[in-house]
Write a protein that holds these residues in place. Structure first.
Motif, PDB file in Angstrom:
ATOM      1  N   UNK A 159     -35.810  14.403  48.040  1.00 44.64           N
ATOM      2  CA  UNK A 159     -34.832  14.016  49.065  1.00 44.64           C
ATOM      3  C   UNK A 159     -34.356  15.220  49.880  1.00 44.64           C
ATOM      4  N   UNK A 160     -34.192  15.012  51.198  1.00 38.88           N
ATOM      5  CA  UNK A 160     -33.736  16.074  52.091  1.00 38.88           C
ATOM      6  C   UNK A 160     -32.330  15.813  52.630  1.00 38.88           C
ATOM      7  N   UNK A 161     -31.930  14.550  52.720  1.00 35.97           N
ATOM      8  CA  UNK A 161     -30.593  14.228  53.220  1.00 35.97           C
ATOM      9  C   UNK A 161     -29.534  14.777  52.277  1.00 35.97           C
ATOM     10  N   UNK A 162     -28.397  15.212  52.841  1.00 38.18           N
ATOM     11  CA  UNK A 162     -27.344  15.807  52.016  1.00 38.18           C
ATOM     12  C   UNK A 162     -26.023  15.783  52.761  1.00 38.18           C
ATOM     13  N   UNK A 163     -24.935  15.721  52.001  1.00 38.20           N
ATOM     14  CA  UNK A 163     -23.574  15.863  52.529  1.00 38.20           C
ATOM     15  C   UNK A 163     -22.909  17.005  51.777  1.00 38.20           C
ATOM     16  N   UNK A 164     -22.461  18.035  52.518  1.00 39.53           N
ATOM     17  CA  UNK A 164     -21.946  19.248  51.885  1.00 39.53           C
ATOM     18  C   UNK A 164     -20.618  19.670  52.510  1.00 39.53           C
ATOM     19  N   UNK A 165     -19.717  20.294  51.710  1.00 40.13           N
ATOM     20  CA  UNK A 165     -18.497  20.880  52.283  1.00 40.13           C
ATOM     21  C   UNK A 165     -18.856  21.977  53.281  1.00 40.13           C
ATOM     22  N   UNK A 166     -18.006  22.157  54.264  1.00 40.99           N
ATOM     23  CA  UNK A 166     -18.282  23.125  55.312  1.00 40.99           C
ATOM     24  C   UNK A 166     -16.998  23.835  55.723  1.00 40.99           C
ATOM     25  N   UNK A 167     -17.090  25.144  55.969  1.00 35.31           N
ATOM     26  CA  UNK A 167     -15.998  25.925  56.549  1.00 35.31           C
ATOM     27  C   UNK A 167     -16.402  26.315  57.960  1.00 35.31           C
ATOM     28  N   UNK A 168     -15.420  26.461  58.856  1.00 33.00           N
ATOM     29  CA  UNK A 168     -15.745  26.766  60.245  1.00 33.00           C
ATOM     30  C   UNK A 168     -14.716  27.716  60.839  1.00 33.00           C
ATOM     31  N   UNK A 169     -15.179  28.534  61.799  1.00 36.93           N
ATOM     32  CA  UNK A 169     -14.305  29.430  62.554  1.00 36.93           C
ATOM     33  C   UNK A 169     -14.893  29.576  63.944  1.00 36.93           C
ATOM     34  N   UNK A 170     -14.019  29.768  64.946  1.00 36.68           N
ATOM     35  CA  UNK A 170     -14.504  29.819  66.321  1.00 36.68           C
ATOM     36  C   UNK A 170     -13.615  30.698  67.180  1.00 36.68           C
ATOM     37  N   UNK A 171     -14.222  31.240  68.226  1.00 41.77           N
ATOM     38  CA  UNK A 171     -13.518  31.940  69.296  1.00 41.77           C
ATOM     39  C   UNK A 171     -13.835  31.234  70.604  1.00 41.77           C
ATOM     40  N   UNK A 172     -12.843  31.114  71.480  1.00 42.84           N
ATOM     41  CA  UNK A 172     -13.091  30.447  72.745  1.00 42.84           C
ATOM     42  C   UNK A 172     -12.021  30.750  73.762  1.00 42.84           C
ATOM     43  N   UNK A 173     -12.192  30.157  74.928  1.00 43.24           N
ATOM     44  CA  UNK A 173     -11.207  30.303  75.994  1.00 43.24           C
ATOM     45  C   UNK A 173     -11.123  28.984  76.756  1.00 43.24           C
ATOM     46  N   UNK A 174      -9.903  28.594  77.098  1.00 44.57           N
ATOM     47  CA  UNK A 174      -9.664  27.452  77.970  1.00 44.57           C
ATOM     48  C   UNK A 174      -9.279  27.977  79.351  1.00 44.57           C
ATOM     49  N   UNK A 175      -9.741  27.289  80.392  1.00 44.49           N
ATOM     50  CA  UNK A 175      -9.448  27.669  81.771  1.00 44.49           C
ATOM     51  C   UNK A 175      -8.698  26.514  82.432  1.00 44.49           C
ATOM     52  N   UNK A 176      -7.502  26.796  82.947  1.00 43.98           N
ATOM     53  CA  UNK A 176      -6.644  25.792  83.573  1.00 43.98           C
ATOM     54  C   UNK A 176      -7.197  25.447  84.951  1.00 43.98           C
TER      55      UNK A 176
END
Length: 217
Positions: A159-176
Motif C-alpha cells: 500500500x502507498x496511500x497514507x495519512x500522517x501528522x504534519x508540521x508547517x511554517x511559512x514566510x510571506x507578504x500581503x499587499x494591500x
C-alpha cells in the motif's frame, strides 16, 4: 518539468513586480486604517506549485518512489484577534503523481499512477503592521500543524496511500490593493514522516509550497 519551471518563474515575476507598484498606489489611494479596524475574519484563495524535496521511499533493491513537482491550490480562513496575531485554518490540494526512482542496475518502471495530495492545518500567524506608505505591505510568519493525506489511485502492493501528522511554517507578504482586497505571496514548508508499508522505515518529507493568491478582509 519545463512547464512547471515556467509557471514558477511567472509566479516570482508577478510577486516581484506587483509589490512595489501596489505599495505606491495604495499609499496614495487608501487612508491609514484606524486602530482595531484590521481585526476580524480574512479569506484567501491560493494557487501555486508543490515541490517535494525528498523521496517517499528510497531504493530497497528494486526502486524507490518520488512525487514530482505539480500544481497546487487551496484556501485559508484566518481570524485576526489583534493587529499582530491571527489563527487560521488552511486546506491545500494537488493532483500529483508517483514515479519510480531507478536502481543502480537501470531505471524503474516510470510513472506508478495518479495520486491526490491533501493537507489540512491550523496555523498561528504573526504579522508586521506599519503606518504610512509601508502600510500597504504586510510581511508575516506562520507556523502550525495538521495532517497530510496521500491517496494513490492504482495497484498498491505494498500500500502507498497514507495519512500522517504534519508540521508547517511559512514566510510571506500581503499587499494591500483596495480597502478590502489583498494580494499574497508565500513560501511554505510542510514537514511529515512517511512510513513505508514494505519496510516499516520512516522517512522525513519536506514539501515546499510556493503560492500566490487574492483575499478579502
Amino acid at each position: 518539468m519545463r512547464r512547471l519551471s515556467g509557471v514558477l518563474l511567472f509566479l516570482f515575476l508577478i510577486l516581484g513586480g506587483l509589490s512595489p507598484g501596489a505599495s505606491k498606489l495604495t499609499a496614495q489611494m487608501i487612508p491609514e486604517a484606524p486602530f482595531g479596524s484590521d481585526t476580524g475574519p480574512e479569506f484567501f484563495g491560493l494557487a501555486g506549485i508543490l515541490q517535494p524535496l525528498n523521496n517517499l521511499t528510497d531504493n530497497t533493491g528494486a526502486y524507490g518512489i518520488v512525487m514530482p513537482p505539480d500544481v497546487m491550490m487551496g484556501g485559508e480562513m484566518t481570524y485576526w484577534a489583534s493587529r499582530a496575531v491571527g489563527i487560521g485554518v488552511m486546506g491545500l490540494y494537488s493532483p500529483a503523481t508517483l514515479e519510480a526512482v531507478g536502481s543502480g542496475r537501470g531505471q524503474g518502471p516510470g510513472t506508478l499512477g495518479e495520486t491526490e495530495y491533501m493537507a489540512a492545518t491550523v496555523n498561528l500567524t504573526f504579522r508586521l503592521r506599519s503606518s504610512g506608505s509601508a502600510g500597504a505591505l504586510e510581511p508575516y510568519f506562520t507556523m502550525g500543524g495538521g495532517l497530510r493525506r496521500l491517496k494513490f489511485y492504482g495497484a498498491e502492493v505494498p500500500p502507498l496511500s497514507a495519512t500522517d501528522p504534519m508540521a508547517t511554517a511559512a514566510l510571506g507578504v500581503r499587499v494591500h490593493l483596495t480597502s478590502s482586497v489583498w494580494f499574497r505571496g508565500e513560501l511554505r514548508d510542510m514537514a511529515s514522516y512517511y512510513i513505508s508499508a514494505a519496510t516499516d522505515a520512516s522517512k522525513l518529507q519536506n514539501d515546499i509550497g510556493i503560492t500566490i493568491g487574492f483575499g478579502v478582509r
